[in-house]
Write an enzyme that holds these catalytic residues in place. Structure first.
Site, short mmCIF file in Angstrom:
data_model
loop_
_atom_site.label_atom_id
_atom_site.label_comp_id
_atom_site.label_asym_id
_atom_site.label_seq_id
_atom_site.Cartn_x
_atom_site.Cartn_y
_atom_site.Cartn_z
N ASP A 84 0.85 -1.19 0.00
CA ASP A 84 0.00 0.00 0.00
C ASP A 84 0.89 1.26 0.00
O ASP A 84 2.13 1.14 0.09
CB ASP A 84 -0.87 -0.08 1.28
CG ASP A 84 -2.16 0.72 1.17
OD1 ASP A 84 -2.52 1.12 0.08
OD2 ASP A 84 -2.81 0.90 2.23
N HIS A 85 0.28 2.43 -0.06
CA HIS A 85 0.97 3.74 -0.04
C HIS A 85 2.49 3.78 0.09
O HIS A 85 3.02 3.88 1.21
CB HIS A 85 0.40 4.58 1.10
CG HIS A 85 -1.06 4.86 0.98
ND1 HIS A 85 -1.57 5.90 0.26
CD2 HIS A 85 -2.13 4.21 1.49
CE1 HIS A 85 -2.89 5.90 0.33
NE2 HIS A 85 -3.26 4.87 1.06
N HIS A 180 -9.49 7.86 5.02
CA HIS A 180 -8.78 6.91 5.87
C HIS A 180 -9.15 7.08 7.35
O HIS A 180 -9.33 8.20 7.81
CB HIS A 180 -7.27 7.11 5.74
CG HIS A 180 -6.72 6.78 4.38
ND1 HIS A 180 -6.21 7.74 3.55
CD2 HIS A 180 -6.63 5.61 3.72
CE1 HIS A 180 -5.80 7.16 2.43
NE2 HIS A 180 -6.05 5.87 2.50
N GLY A 181 -9.21 5.96 8.07
CA GLY A 181 -9.44 6.01 9.51
C GLY A 181 -10.90 5.92 9.87
O GLY A 181 -11.72 5.44 9.08
N HIS A 208 -10.15 3.18 -1.10
CA HIS A 208 -9.42 3.17 0.18
C HIS A 208 -10.39 3.62 1.28
O HIS A 208 -11.46 4.15 1.01
CB HIS A 208 -8.24 4.15 0.12
CG HIS A 208 -7.09 3.66 -0.70
ND1 HIS A 208 -5.81 3.59 -0.20
CD2 HIS A 208 -7.03 3.19 -1.97
CE1 HIS A 208 -5.01 3.12 -1.15
NE2 HIS A 208 -5.72 2.87 -2.23
N GLY A 209 -9.94 3.46 2.53
CA GLY A 209 -10.75 3.96 3.65
C GLY A 209 -12.05 3.20 3.78
O GLY A 209 -13.12 3.78 3.94
N SER A 211 -13.26 1.15 6.12
CA SER A 211 -13.87 0.85 7.41
C SER A 211 -14.99 1.84 7.73
O SER A 211 -14.73 3.03 7.85
CB SER A 211 -12.81 0.93 8.52
OG SER A 211 -11.75 0.07 8.24
N ASN A 230 -9.89 -1.54 0.10
CA ASN A 230 -8.89 -1.66 1.17
C ASN A 230 -9.54 -1.56 2.54
O ASN A 230 -10.26 -0.61 2.84
CB ASN A 230 -7.86 -0.53 1.06
CG ASN A 230 -6.96 -0.67 -0.14
OD1 ASN A 230 -7.10 -1.58 -0.94
ND2 ASN A 230 -6.02 0.24 -0.26
N THR A 233 -8.50 -0.09 9.19
CA THR A 233 -8.85 0.38 10.54
C THR A 233 -9.74 -0.62 11.30
O THR A 233 -9.46 -0.97 12.45
CB THR A 233 -9.57 1.74 10.44
OG1 THR A 233 -8.71 2.65 9.74
CG2 THR A 233 -9.89 2.31 11.81
ZN LIG Z 1 -5.11 4.30 1.55
#
Ligand SMILES: [Zn+2]
Length: 284
Positions: A84-85, A180-181, A208-209, A211, A230, A233
């Site tokens: 990832d990143h 994210h988070g 992404h992100g 959760s 993805n 979290t």
């Molecule tokens: Zn990401």
């Protein structure tokens, strides 16, 4: 069985569904993902967040790639590996040298021109080594900073097309109301924007992100071009709770060697959660 992420992405695109890439910081998490995939007969990707190597030191980078390939060899379902990143050419080269055949170069914090030039340089190198590249356009920010509702960060369809045409990326992370988070309130994906991006591009799109986005929104997104999703979290939170539970159960056990049973216990708690995610969200 070990499978190149590029092939798993193709399978997901053909089936009009999404593979889940799970952030795994260590062997316990990776093993839980691999066996949940086997149990549900669903392909999955084990994903390294490179800061877990360089900052938190939960694993080593070469060991990680070897570990995932070894675990994948224990099961019959396709298991992919992805870094990832990464934020620079040097970081990507390090991941590729460590055995990753799928990486992400994230230049989304830069200007469009700089993002294109960094990503293009990475794609040329990666493709010479048969490595799959995910780029990012628009910017997926942090949920704690309310980035999910900042439309100025969202991916613009025509810019996504330009980015894909000029860089040659194999997969594209988009910003459509995700962050994210942990989200402060329930996120709302911009599905219309996703459809427009999907219409103008040809590569698998990545969310992404993951959760905290409601399942019904995810399933719609997966039917409209998202082929990789993805999840980090939420999975890390489950890991923490399983550890905590094990410690509570064994609180009055004076034998410190009891720690050796922790991985099996934690896996037995994580696997049902992972199986549920794979069964509910993936349609291979
Ligand atoms: Zn990401």
């Amino acid at each position: 069985m070990y499978e190149k992420t590029q092939n798993i992405l193709r399978m997901a695109k053909e089936s009009n569904t999404s593979v889940i890439a799970f952030i795994c910081m260590d062997y316990i998490m990776a093993r839980s993902v691999v066996y949940a995939a086997e149990k549900t007969n669903t392909p999955a990707i084990v994903m390294l967040y490179p800061e877990h190597v360089s900052v938190q030191h939960t694993t080593g980078i070469c060991n990680y790639a070897t570990m995932v390939k070894e675990l994948a060899g224990e099961v019959n379902v396709p298991i992919g590996l992805h870094a990832d990143h990464d934020y620079s050419y040097g970081a990507v080269v390090r991941s590729m040298n460590a055995g990753f055949d799928s990486i992400m170069i994230d230049g989304s914090m830069h200007s469009l021109e700089k993002n294109i030039s960094i990503t293009k340089e990475v794609v040329i190198k990666a493709h010479s080594l048969n490595v799959c590249v995910e780029g990012e356009i628009g910017h997926v920010g942090l949920a704690k900073e309310d980035a999910d509702s900042r439309e100025d960060l969202y991916t613009k369809p025509e810019v996504a097309k330009k980015f894909c045409d000029e860089t040659g990326v194999d997969a594209l992370a988009v910003s459509i109301g995700n962050a994210h988070g942990e989200y402060k309130s329930i996120p709302k994906l911009d599905i219309k924007r996703l459809e427009e991006i999907h219409d103008m591009t040809d590569v698998p799109l990545v969310l992404h992100g993951g959760s905290g986005i409601p399942d019904n929104q995810l399933l719609i997104a997966f039917s409209k071009g998202i082929n990789k999703f993805n999840l980090g979290t939420e999975f890390l939170g489950r890991y923490y709770s399983a550890m905590e539970e094990y410690i509570n159960v064994n609180k009055y056990n004076s034998n410190p060697v009891k720690i050796i049973d922790l991985p099996e216990y934690v896996q037995s708690r994580l696997q049902p959660y992972l199986e549920n995610r794979l069964r509910t969200l993936c349609r291979f």
